[in-house]
Design an enzyme around this catalytic site. Structure first.
Site, short mmCIF file in Angstrom:
data_model
loop_
_atom_site.label_atom_id
_atom_site.label_comp_id
_atom_site.label_asym_id
_atom_site.label_seq_id
_atom_site.Cartn_x
_atom_site.Cartn_y
_atom_site.Cartn_z
N LYS A 100 50.67 -12.70 -25.91
CA LYS A 100 51.69 -12.08 -25.07
C LYS A 100 51.73 -10.59 -25.38
O LYS A 100 51.32 -10.17 -26.46
CB LYS A 100 53.07 -12.68 -25.37
CG LYS A 100 54.08 -12.48 -24.28
CD LYS A 100 53.93 -13.54 -23.21
CE LYS A 100 55.02 -13.50 -22.19
NZ LYS A 100 55.03 -14.70 -21.36
P1 NAD Z 1 60.88 -11.28 -12.66
O1 NAD Z 1 60.85 -9.91 -13.19
O2 NAD Z 1 60.13 -11.59 -11.40
O3 NAD Z 1 62.41 -11.75 -12.43
C1 NAD Z 1 63.37 -11.67 -13.44
C2 NAD Z 1 64.69 -12.05 -12.83
O4 NAD Z 1 65.68 -12.10 -13.87
C3 NAD Z 1 65.19 -11.04 -11.80
O5 NAD Z 1 65.79 -11.73 -10.72
C4 NAD Z 1 66.26 -10.27 -12.57
O6 NAD Z 1 67.26 -9.73 -11.73
C5 NAD Z 1 66.81 -11.38 -13.43
N1 NAD Z 1 67.57 -10.87 -14.57
C6 NAD Z 1 67.21 -9.90 -15.45
N2 NAD Z 1 68.21 -9.70 -16.31
C7 NAD Z 1 69.20 -10.56 -15.97
C8 NAD Z 1 70.49 -10.82 -16.48
N3 NAD Z 1 70.95 -10.16 -17.55
N4 NAD Z 1 71.24 -11.78 -15.87
C9 NAD Z 1 70.79 -12.46 -14.80
N5 NAD Z 1 69.56 -12.24 -14.28
C10 NAD Z 1 68.80 -11.31 -14.85
O7 NAD Z 1 60.40 -12.23 -13.85
P2 NAD Z 1 59.79 -13.70 -13.76
O8 NAD Z 1 58.32 -13.58 -13.74
O9 NAD Z 1 60.50 -14.48 -12.72
O10 NAD Z 1 60.17 -14.24 -15.22
C11 NAD Z 1 61.44 -14.82 -15.49
C12 NAD Z 1 61.35 -15.63 -16.76
O11 NAD Z 1 60.35 -16.64 -16.59
C13 NAD Z 1 60.94 -14.87 -18.02
O12 NAD Z 1 61.56 -15.46 -19.12
C14 NAD Z 1 59.45 -15.11 -18.08
O13 NAD Z 1 58.94 -14.96 -19.39
C15 NAD Z 1 59.39 -16.54 -17.62
N6 NAD Z 1 58.09 -16.97 -17.09
C16 NAD Z 1 57.49 -16.35 -16.05
C17 NAD Z 1 56.29 -16.83 -15.56
C18 NAD Z 1 55.61 -16.24 -14.36
O14 NAD Z 1 54.60 -16.82 -13.89
N7 NAD Z 1 56.08 -15.16 -13.79
C19 NAD Z 1 55.67 -17.93 -16.19
C20 NAD Z 1 56.31 -18.55 -17.25
C21 NAD Z 1 57.53 -18.06 -17.69
#
Ligand code: NAD
Length: 414
Positions: A100
């Site tokens: 990561k």
């Molecule tokens: P992203 O940047 O597309 O979206 C993040 C979301 O979280 C946004 O809607 C943002 O407004 C919201 N957010 C941020 N701070 C916040 C808060 N304090 N309160 C409420 N909402 C808040 O990111 P993503 O890719 O959707 O990732 C989200 C989570 O999923 C992370 O933990 C990431 O590690 C995990 N994840 C992502 C993937 C992927 O394929 N993108 C895969 C596995 C895990």
């Protein structure tokens, strides 16, 4: 965050009876790289950032994990998330290890040009440690297909044509069909298995979602398509709710145009953090770490939590939720759809062959369901919760692969 991921690992290691020295070996990253990134911004100022890449374990294959661009990114964060990637790839049994990384920048305050420059600088500094057979980054918080396309291009300038150096790329640049929705789709898949187990249908349950980015929005859309009402959604701008079910495609469109869910007219507004204790049957935390803590775990009303985010539940909260009989489908299982389709993308890139979307989705659904059943079997056999079971399964798989590579006199309980 690091101590939390170690906590869950150690809980599972106790079930296996893993000696202390082996725990240390399995927890310590293989390599941790930290680089300085200086770019001259459009404001003519010199901006200074730090880039991180932690490569945790490669016993089961090249290392794999997202890149996060966030002001809180640091070595501890990257290490904890790299650890999770090792266990996650093992739970879904894709041939990768864990890594990561990211940059401690805030893309919301940067111009597109500055973001491009800092991304290229990161690749220039990291090009010797990443690569299709070494470590393959992917999108995470605040990174997307566009940034992955820049990374592929920059790496290829140095190393020759290398689409497989990164996944989650744009479709027109060797990306895979189904990748952008994959993590959300995996969340929907494991929820389907949990509901099936409980003899419930999607139409019978209401759902609250925290985070409406890549994971949250696709999960909400796909779960709504299966018949559930999404009654509350929150992101960093606030929350919107509707007891009759939010119009998710309209909310996705609104968010794309306004940078968040705030102001959406298809529901009432509420304070974002309240989403965790919303009156819904299912809670999908899909934002950042530590959303469910000892302070709000007692008030969670959902009976099923599907962890779309990485590390959304603190260990204290986990204990409270388990005592309350709430089913937690843990991050290393629930959000593994993304890395699974990243594996398909990597394989397609290496073979120079393209799969259609229905094949991607079918293969993903199969892998997610098989992983859910495997974790459930370990949980039942050992009378443990699903998170501990997922770690037990993963530690065994990683441990066995590591042992199969070498000759050791030491007997280990794998
Ligand atoms: P992203 O940047 O597309 O979206 C993040 C979301 O979280 C946004 O809607 C943002 O407004 C919201 N957010 C941020 N701070 C916040 C808060 N304090 N309160 C409420 N909402 C808040 O990111 P993503 O890719 O959707 O990732 C989200 C989570 O999923 C992370 O933990 C990431 O590690 C995990 N994840 C992502 C993937 C992927 O394929 N993108 C895969 C596995 C895990």
């Amino acid at each position: 965050m690091l101590s939390e991921s170690h906590f869950y690992f150690n809980k599972a290691a106790d079930v296996i009876g893993l000696p202390e020295r082996i725990r240390t070996i399995l927890l310590t990253p293989l390599r941790s790289v930290k680089v300085e990134l200086v770019v001259e911004g459009e404001d003519d100022e010199l901006h200074h950032y730090i880039g991180y890449r932690v490569q945790h374990n490669q016993a089961r294959g090249p290392m794999k994990g997202g890149l996060r661009f966030h002001p809180d990114m640091d070595e501890d964060h990257a290490t904890a998330l790299a650890n999770l990637m090792t266990w996650k790839t093992a739970v879904v049994d894709v041939p990768f290890g864990g890594a990561k990384g990211g940059i401690n920048c805030d893309p919301h305050t940067m111009s597109e040009r500055d973001l491009y420059l800092v991304t290229c600088r990161f690749v220039e500094q990291m090009k010797d440690v990443i690569g299709p057979t070494k470590d393959i980054p992917a999108p995470d918080v605040n990174t997307n297909a566009r940034i992955m396309g820049w990374i592929m291009n920059e790496y290829s300038k140095h190393e020759g044509f290398s689409p497989a150096v990164v996944t989650g790329k744009p479709l027109e640049l060797f990306g895979s069909e189904g990748r952008s929705a994959a993590t959300g789709r995996g969340v929907m898949d494991v929820l389907a298995d949990a509901l099936d187990e409980q003899g419930k249908s999607f139409a019978e349950v209401t759902v609250a979602v925290q985070g409406f980015g890549n994971v949250g929005s696709h999960a909400a859309r796909l779960i709504a398509e299966r018949g559930s009402k999404i009654v509350a959604v929150a992101d960093h701008t606030g929350g919107v709710s509707n007891d009759d079910g939010l119009d998710i495609p309209a909310l996705i469109e609104w968010t794309a145009g306004h940078g968040g869910v705030k102001g959406f007219s298809g529901g009432g507004a509420f304070d974002g953090p309240e989403v965790i204790t919303w009156d819904a049957d299912v809670l999908v935390p899909a934002a950042l770490e530590d959303a469910i803590t000892k302070d709000n775990a007692g008030d969670v009303k959902a009976s099923i939590i599907v962890e779309g985010a990485n590390g959304p539940t603190t260990p204290e909260a986990d204990e409270i939720l388990n005592e309350r009989g709430i089913l937690i489908i843990p991050d290393i299982l629930a959000n593994a759809g993304g890395v699974t389709v990243s594996y398909f993308e990597w394989a397609q890139n290496i073979q120079q062959f393209k799969w259609d979307e229905s094949r991607v989705n079918q293969e993903l659904d199969k892998i997610m369901s098989k992983a859910y059943r495997s974790v459930r079997d370990v949980a039942t056999e050992n009378d443990i919760d699903m998170r501990t079971a997922a770690f037990v399964l993963a530690i065994r798989r990683v441990g066995k692969a590591a042992l199969a590579r070498v000759h050791l006199k030491t007997e280990l309980p794998f």
